[in-house]
Scaffold this motif. Structure first.
Motif, mmCIF file in Angstrom:
data_model
loop_
_atom_site.group_PDB
_atom_site.id
_atom_site.type_symbol
_atom_site.label_atom_id
_atom_site.label_comp_id
_atom_site.label_asym_id
_atom_site.label_seq_id
_atom_site.Cartn_x
_atom_site.Cartn_y
_atom_site.Cartn_z
ATOM 1 N N VAL A 31 -18.163 23.807 6.363
ATOM 2 C CA VAL A 31 -17.962 25.081 6.036
ATOM 3 C C VAL A 31 -16.420 25.171 5.859
ATOM 4 O O VAL A 31 -15.727 26.309 5.700
ATOM 5 N N GLY A 32 -15.882 24.010 5.715
ATOM 6 C CA GLY A 32 -14.442 24.114 5.493
ATOM 7 C C GLY A 32 -13.820 22.829 5.651
ATOM 8 O O GLY A 32 -14.197 22.006 6.080
ATOM 9 N N GLU A 33 -12.568 22.756 4.881
ATOM 10 C CA GLU A 33 -11.870 21.300 4.881
ATOM 11 C C GLU A 33 -10.403 21.521 5.103
ATOM 12 O O GLU A 33 -9.707 22.507 4.588
ATOM 13 N N ALA A 34 -9.840 20.909 5.869
ATOM 14 C CA ALA A 34 -8.282 20.969 6.288
ATOM 15 C C ALA A 34 -7.603 19.740 5.708
ATOM 16 O O ALA A 34 -8.135 18.423 6.391
ATOM 17 N N ALA A 35 -6.448 19.753 5.320
ATOM 18 C CA ALA A 35 -5.701 18.440 5.104
ATOM 19 C C ALA A 35 -4.776 18.140 6.172
ATOM 20 O O ALA A 35 -3.996 17.198 6.159
ATOM 21 N N ASP A 36 -4.583 18.833 7.259
ATOM 22 C CA ASP A 36 -3.634 18.569 8.350
ATOM 23 C C ASP A 36 -4.099 19.305 9.518
ATOM 24 O O ASP A 36 -4.936 20.389 9.297
ATOM 25 N N GLY A 37 -3.374 19.076 10.678
ATOM 26 C CA GLY A 37 -4.076 19.486 11.895
ATOM 27 C C GLY A 37 -3.631 21.194 12.084
ATOM 28 O O GLY A 37 -4.544 21.826 12.505
ATOM 29 N N ARG A 38 -2.698 21.722 11.333
ATOM 30 C CA ARG A 38 -2.287 22.929 11.642
ATOM 31 C C ARG A 38 -3.353 23.835 10.845
ATOM 32 O O ARG A 38 -3.802 24.914 11.336
ATOM 33 N N ALA A 40 -6.266 22.946 10.388
ATOM 34 C CA ALA A 40 -7.489 22.741 11.015
ATOM 35 C C ALA A 40 -7.700 23.767 12.000
ATOM 36 O O ALA A 40 -8.749 24.309 12.168
ATOM 37 N N VAL A 41 -6.597 24.166 12.752
ATOM 38 C CA VAL A 41 -6.711 25.251 13.532
ATOM 39 C C VAL A 41 -6.781 26.570 13.309
ATOM 40 O O VAL A 41 -7.742 27.225 13.645
ATOM 41 N N ASP A 42 -6.214 26.703 12.237
ATOM 42 C CA ASP A 42 -6.425 28.033 11.418
ATOM 43 C C ASP A 42 -7.823 28.174 10.903
ATOM 44 O O ASP A 42 -8.520 29.371 10.972
ATOM 45 N N LEU A 43 -8.405 27.206 10.258
ATOM 46 C CA LEU A 43 -9.852 27.247 9.880
ATOM 47 C C LEU A 43 -10.902 27.286 10.925
ATOM 48 O O LEU A 43 -11.847 27.929 10.549
ATOM 49 N N ALA A 44 -10.362 26.728 12.058
ATOM 50 C CA ALA A 44 -11.383 26.762 13.209
ATOM 51 C C ALA A 44 -11.470 28.096 13.786
ATOM 52 O O ALA A 44 -12.453 28.657 14.111
ATOM 53 N N ARG A 45 -10.617 29.025 13.260
ATOM 54 C CA ARG A 45 -10.725 30.269 13.766
ATOM 55 C C ARG A 45 -11.106 31.485 12.832
ATOM 56 O O ARG A 45 -11.640 32.404 12.921
ATOM 57 N N THR A 46 -11.455 30.809 11.613
ATOM 58 C CA THR A 46 -11.959 31.874 10.785
ATOM 59 C C THR A 46 -13.374 31.200 10.162
ATOM 60 O O THR A 46 -14.529 32.024 9.394
ATOM 61 N N ALA A 47 -13.731 29.734 10.233
ATOM 62 C CA ALA A 47 -14.822 29.378 9.405
ATOM 63 C C ALA A 47 -16.014 29.479 10.394
ATOM 64 O O ALA A 47 -17.170 29.063 9.874
ATOM 65 N N ARG A 48 -15.676 29.669 11.718
ATOM 66 C CA ARG A 48 -16.956 29.674 12.430
ATOM 67 C C ARG A 48 -17.730 28.445 12.641
ATOM 68 O O ARG A 48 -18.947 28.237 12.486
#
Length: 230
Positions: A31-38, A40-48
């Motif tokens: 449901v999402g891809e992050a290229a860095d830790g920051r 990842a935190v933001d996407l964890a809050r929006t991608a469910r």
């Protein structure tokens, strides 16, 4: 319901490989891809997401700090972190668990084992690779001393089946693995594990593993016990 997975790794090629493996398996969805830790935190809050596959070494914010921040957010209480790293060192295992990770694997893991690990942590269990388990045990055994007779009195509180389950947990088996081996339901296996944790006053499976080795119930190099006959 699909298991929703968020990929956090600074290497696009690795993310693409994980995505191909996960999206090709029924019941899984990236449901999402992050290229860095920051990110990842933001996407964890929006991608469910249900599970975040978290690399450790990433720019801007590393995976350990990202794991801590996700674990500290009450709105993300149901998100599980599965750390996948090239650097499968003892220190990283301990730091990942302290940060709140539910699992730890090396990036050389086989696709089937990766999917199994995602299922396990999504179900609320902890999972460590065999190498990580050995490293964790070795690290803690250097600072812990068993009783003179080689056993802790607390083990007397366990039933025979709970001791049997404790040995299997110490060998790195998940609840589903234990259930299959002992010919019981996964819920029954989970109940035995939880009761052992309560009686031994430990908070997670990692502590349960350490206690099993510290007590002498399991020793380094012991083979996995033979399964019982039906």
């Amino acid at each position: 319901m699909s298991i929703r997975v968020l990929l956090a790794d600074d290497q696009a090629l690795i993310r693409a490989g994980f995505k191909m493996i996960i999206d090709s398996e029924p019941g899984f969805e990236v449901v999402g891809e992050a290229a860095d830790g920051r990110e990842a935190v933001d996407l964890a809050r929006t991608a469910r997401a249900d599970v975040v596959l978290m690399d450790i070494r990433m720019p801007r914010m590393d995976g350990l700090e990202a794991t801590r921040r996700i674990g500290a957010d009450d709105n993300l209480a149901g998100v599980r972190i599965l750390v996948l790293t090239t650097f499968e060192t003892d220190d990283n295992v301990v730091l990942a668990l302290q940060a709140g990770a539910s699992g730890f694997l090396g990036k050389g893991v086989a696709p089937a084992d990766l999917l199994h690990a995602i299922r396990v942590v999504a179900g609320g269990e902890q999972l460590l690779s065999p190498r990580a388990t050995r490293g964790l045990v070795s690290r803690f055994l250097t600072s812990l001393r068993p009783d003179a007779d080689g056993a802790l009195p607390a083990l007397d509180l366990l039933t025979d089946r709970e001791r049997e389950v404790l040995v299997l947990v110490a060998h790195g088996l998940s609840n589903d693995d234990i259930a299959e081996r002992l010919f019981v339901s996964p819920l029954t296996a989970k109940t035995h594990v939880n009761r052992a944790m309560t009686k031994l006053n430990v908070r997670d499976r990692a502590q349960l593993v350490v206690l099993a080795y510290q007590s002498g119930l399991v020793r380094q190099g012991d083979p996995l016990p033979d399964p019982p006959n039906r």
